[in-house]
Design a protein around this motif. Sequence first.
Motif, mmCIF file in Angstrom:
data_model
loop_
_atom_site.group_PDB
_atom_site.id
_atom_site.type_symbol
_atom_site.label_atom_id
_atom_site.label_comp_id
_atom_site.label_asym_id
_atom_site.label_seq_id
_atom_site.Cartn_x
_atom_site.Cartn_y
_atom_site.Cartn_z
ATOM 1 N N HIS C 233 0.816 -1.211 0.000
ATOM 2 C CA HIS C 233 0.000 0.000 0.000
ATOM 3 C C HIS C 233 0.857 1.271 0.000
ATOM 4 O O HIS C 233 1.982 1.262 0.478
ATOM 5 N N ILE C 234 0.258 2.367 -0.497
ATOM 6 C CA ILE C 234 0.746 3.711 -0.166
ATOM 7 C C ILE C 234 -0.245 4.308 0.820
ATOM 8 O O ILE C 234 -1.417 3.917 0.853
ATOM 9 N N PHE C 235 0.236 5.268 1.626
ATOM 10 C CA PHE C 235 -0.694 5.858 2.603
ATOM 11 C C PHE C 235 -0.334 7.289 2.970
ATOM 12 O O PHE C 235 0.830 7.681 2.935
ATOM 13 N N SER C 236 -1.358 8.042 3.291
ATOM 14 C CA SER C 236 -1.240 9.423 3.771
ATOM 15 C C SER C 236 -1.733 9.477 5.205
ATOM 16 O O SER C 236 -2.696 8.797 5.554
ATOM 17 N N HIS C 271 -13.013 8.384 -8.143
ATOM 18 C CA HIS C 271 -13.479 7.030 -8.462
ATOM 19 C C HIS C 271 -12.590 5.986 -7.792
ATOM 20 O O HIS C 271 -13.077 5.019 -7.201
ATOM 21 N N LEU C 272 -11.303 6.198 -7.911
ATOM 22 C CA LEU C 272 -10.360 5.235 -7.341
ATOM 23 C C LEU C 272 -10.527 5.155 -5.825
ATOM 24 O O LEU C 272 -10.723 4.071 -5.251
ATOM 25 N N MET C 273 -10.467 6.312 -5.189
ATOM 26 C CA MET C 273 -10.537 6.341 -3.731
ATOM 27 C C MET C 273 -11.903 5.843 -3.246
ATOM 28 O O MET C 273 -11.992 5.091 -2.273
ATOM 29 N N ARG C 278 -8.851 2.497 1.970
ATOM 30 C CA ARG C 278 -8.944 1.906 3.295
ATOM 31 C C ARG C 278 -8.465 2.950 4.304
ATOM 32 O O ARG C 278 -7.577 3.753 3.994
ATOM 33 N N TYR C 279 -9.077 2.934 5.499
ATOM 34 C CA TYR C 279 -8.615 3.809 6.583
ATOM 35 C C TYR C 279 -8.114 2.976 7.746
ATOM 36 O O TYR C 279 -8.761 1.987 8.119
ATOM 37 N N GLU C 296 -4.252 0.427 -2.069
ATOM 38 C CA GLU C 296 -3.459 -0.735 -2.444
ATOM 39 C C GLU C 296 -2.742 -0.428 -3.755
ATOM 40 O O GLU C 296 -3.323 0.168 -4.673
ATOM 41 N N LYS C 297 -1.476 -0.824 -3.855
ATOM 42 C CA LYS C 297 -0.663 -0.426 -5.005
ATOM 43 C C LYS C 297 -1.181 -0.989 -6.325
ATOM 44 O O LYS C 297 -0.987 -0.377 -7.375
#
Lengths: 307, 307, 307, 307
Positions: C233-236, C271-273, C278-279, C296-297
């Motif tokens: 995953h990437i995450f903010s 659309h993607l988000m 996921r949170y 998810e990547k």
Amino acid sequence: MATHRLINTTWHNVLGTIAPALTIASGDVVITETLDARGFDKNGARPAYGPNPMNGPVFVTGAEPGDALRVDILRMDPIRPSGWTISSLAANVVDPEAARQLPARDRADWLIDLESQTVRLQEPPPGLENFVLPLEPMIGCFGVAPAIGQAFSTATSAENGGNMDYRGFRPGATVWFPVAVEGALFFAGDCHATQGDGEIVGTGIETCFELQLRLSVEKNRRLTWPRGENETHIFSVGNARPLDQALQHATTDMLNWLTSGYGLSVAAASHLMGQVVRYHVGNVFDPAYTMVCLIEKRWLPKPSFAG
Amino acid sequence: MATHRLINTTWHNVLGTIAPALTIASGDVVITETLDARGFDKNGARPAYGPNPMNGPVFVTGAEPGDALRVDILRMDPIRPSGWTISSLAANVVDPEAARQLPARDRADWLIDLESQTVRLQEPPPGLENFVLPLEPMIGCFGVAPAIGQAFSTATSAENGGNMDYRGFRPGATVWFPVAVEGALFFAGDCHATQGDGEIVGTGIETCFELQLRLSVEKNRRLTWPRGENETHIFSVGNARPLDQALQHATTDMLNWLTSGYGLSVAAASHLMGQVVRYHVGNVFDPAYTMVCLIEKRWLPKPSFAG
Amino acid sequence: MATHRLINTTWHNVLGTIAPALTIASGDVVITETLDARGFDKNGARPAYGPNPMNGPVFVTGAEPGDALRVDILRMDPIRPSGWTISSLAANVVDPEAARQLPARDRADWLIDLESQTVRLQEPPPGLENFVLPLEPMIGCFGVAPAIGQAFSTATSAENGGNMDYRGFRPGATVWFPVAVEGALFFAGDCHATQGDGEIVGTGIETCFELQLRLSVEKNRRLTWPRGENETHIFSVGNARPLDQALQHATTDMLNWLTSGYGLSVAAASHLMGQVVRYHVGNVFDPAYTMVCLIEKRWLPKPSFAG
Amino acid sequence: MATHRLINTTWHNVLGTIAPALTIASGDVVITETLDARGFDKNGARPAYGPNPMNGPVFVTGAEPGDALRVDILRMDPIRPSGWTISSLAANVVDPEAARQLPARDRADWLIDLESQTVRLQEPPPGLENFVLPLEPMIGCFGVAPAIGQAFSTATSAENGGNMDYRGFRPGATVWFPVAVEGALFFAGDCHATQGDGEIVGTGIETCFELQLRLSVEKNRRLTWPRGENETHIFSVGNARPLDQALQHATTDMLNWLTSGYGLSVAAASHLMGQVVRYHVGNVFDPAYTMVCLIEKRWLPKPSFAG
């Protein structure tokens, strides 16, 4: 403009689409005696139960979705020499760790002196021996039936009004509710001898009143939230949690009022609100909190649309 | 009790542990000229930048962690005939979908008439041609250095004060801050010609003032939050988001004040607060919001501990 | 790419602009032993005090405001066979009235078995006799110095990182922090043997670790919030109260990442988000809460700008 | 254990006390075809309107206030080859200032391939050409009639369930609702082909399903909030705003479950939850948000009371 006496034989714990207890014409006056928040009447009998049993509903002929129901609070006379409160701050109005230290939430009795128009604790604790409050009657819970068949507990509030516990709902004030069903279906009850901001013990001084109200239909007002007016101010009411969102609702509604009702641009309304707005805190105890956004009338331009 | 003139050559965008610009004795008076929120001075020069550049810090001899720094706001004289505001409500004070419709956040200029003590827009939009406000000076941002080496932007607020933007911080008011470092290290700036509740456009009318303040140490007061007093009320200040938490902080602090300072039991304090408390809304624009909990002095028992 | 051993003789309770304990080049590796949250070391000595004493700061040559500091968490080895937690849920994570029933917040001891890589209570209460947890090391508090001279307690978090207590900050993860001062000034400490979401007792299993991290400068990344990446995953990361606002920060940052970094339009990113986001919940105990927004990547388009 | 086909001719926009469309025995199975969130059916006809028209209510014989209604989600088969979403993040899930930049909230169409069990945008924007999602059916809105004559819009949620939009409400999951009226009065609808956490565009992929559910009465369970179970976890659901309060509700309910249902002390439950709890985010778009508190089953002691 007739005057009607509303006498309930059953009471309601929701604001919803319920068979009317009284049908009146727009502009008529209604007089009614309210129960206290737990359902006790002026004689100490208990014909109903909490939360906040409501008188009504009143069907106002001609009211249709999109209209406003205007409520002029003409008179509130206390009709019982006693009231009650809860003896501890509510857990949700103090810091979470401080909630551990709060005493039990017992009931405390107050004496209402109808002659001197004052209220005092029956058994004042040390330090409050001289704590005698002026009577400042207010309506804790009132409003109209919500849209699409919803029915909301009288322990909370929403666009249709409800348990807002704002001390500005007092004799001399006018309130407009957004009509969502035919006849508006107006409810009222849960009146207080007085109350601080926020209703932070979970009650005002709960007692029984004779209410005198004028109910009038104003066509096609397209309100979203309750609005009001008193001798000096106009105000918008937002009900939600957290308090930030209640403030957003009330502020947005006042912005809309100043632009649609008073012809200001958004920028002009921003200047006005930014420098003279006042906020009052209604209920911060219930599932929905109440924030009131006020503008003093002297700052208003001539309205393009009254109220 | 000496009087000092505080003249900064550098200004500060944080409240933190910074070398003092002035050292005084407890009870001394400080006179100082403040910059506006973007760092412009009374002559239109810009010796500093925002957010809210602060004068100070002032080291008050004898102040130690656990003490209170008492600030008496003695005088606020406007020293520039112009001020400015932002021309649109902040996005966070309206409903999220309504934020899409707000205009750009431009700057608007105001004229300050020192003779009539009034303020008006330089180019009023339609409907605000007669919008002339009385000057009601207030301090937007002031406070002391926080504990353990922390330093907070002057765009926010916390236990140590900061950018609270409460219109009750005006001449005649007294404020106590919890001292967290030796000398207290007092800062002030960001003064407003007037401001509505909430600072909902993100500014009051931003201008320059000559401030006259008395700074005094009160030993061992063990404050958690700023407290204040004016002619009629005592008040506790909570700073946090959401507004609900700011209200919890202020309410808890007032509860502690009434029990520790006035000798009431928690139940007695609950009765008092429940029926007479008032809330005022300070800043609802910054990262931390400000809620003020007030009690009118006439309801207070004789204090067991002053202030 | 050198490897350095960071050995503190003093520790820090704020993330701020403090004289560096070590200066390294971009891409170098740092190995350091952390204290636990109250300042105890691997031998049970107490060279520092809470909240969360930090190792560092590390000055990374070439890091300037606007850059990102990339932190690769290479290894976390527990170096003490014991940890501790608090024995009660925090009052702020349960309903306010339920807070009244919580037990005292005592300390409880845990045994860390370095061989089996498991953790268990030293004196398990009934029902937890077989409660043996796998070691899942994570960094509770790390980040860089904030802007304009601010310094934040290690008991909270902000744009610069801090006490986020997110279990995704574990070996194998990469984290980017927004550099706000020259050299970035990186701090780390407060490591946990494992922790549930939210750190809802106010602690993970608090112990000492040997950390191995690679610190690298990525020029001109213009981050607002911490970002991260792991195998999948990437995450903010958003830090604020209420949790709603932390979620807004993290969501806005991910939206900006997908549009600026991956070339999607706002509609495409929506659309993607909307369908795959996921949170994860980080700390919900501190003044600022932490919410993590993950994608998810496998759903990502080819990046227009790496990381 | 009979199997019934529920065929509505009218649909409901509230969960309330409404005349049942079907009466069944405890343990019976119900099969029904749902409309999409705006009231379109599998053939593109529109027999009802939003928000979220519900099938039901189903009266389950023997269900009384204080009982739990157990809902086993046995099967969800998509019955329409198309779905739709909203094309922009909702304004309330991004930072207020960022909301100004969001595009219009248009509708976007998706193709549902029943053979490959996948979903993709009908007209994918650049970057999403290969964005093909596995079908992960879930129920957006379901629950039972609330207490005391309340009726809640299917656009929100509360103790009785409602529009929780949690992707864990999927085939294989079991959910318990607190029965508040005789017969429970179960409603369901608003099913999604898939959805990210939070429903942050305000929709999942909205389409029609054939649902197969088993409804059973569990006597005297005294639930406050919905609870659930799947192959690996038990979970409690809290619905409120802000998200912090939803988390408090879910956490308190899980604490009560572990103490009352599994015999743990509050301290033991705190240890368990503190180190292994997980949170999932349901709806963060509606008036009430949804937070789910989960515990993996392998950590549970032997229950003293099932489920």
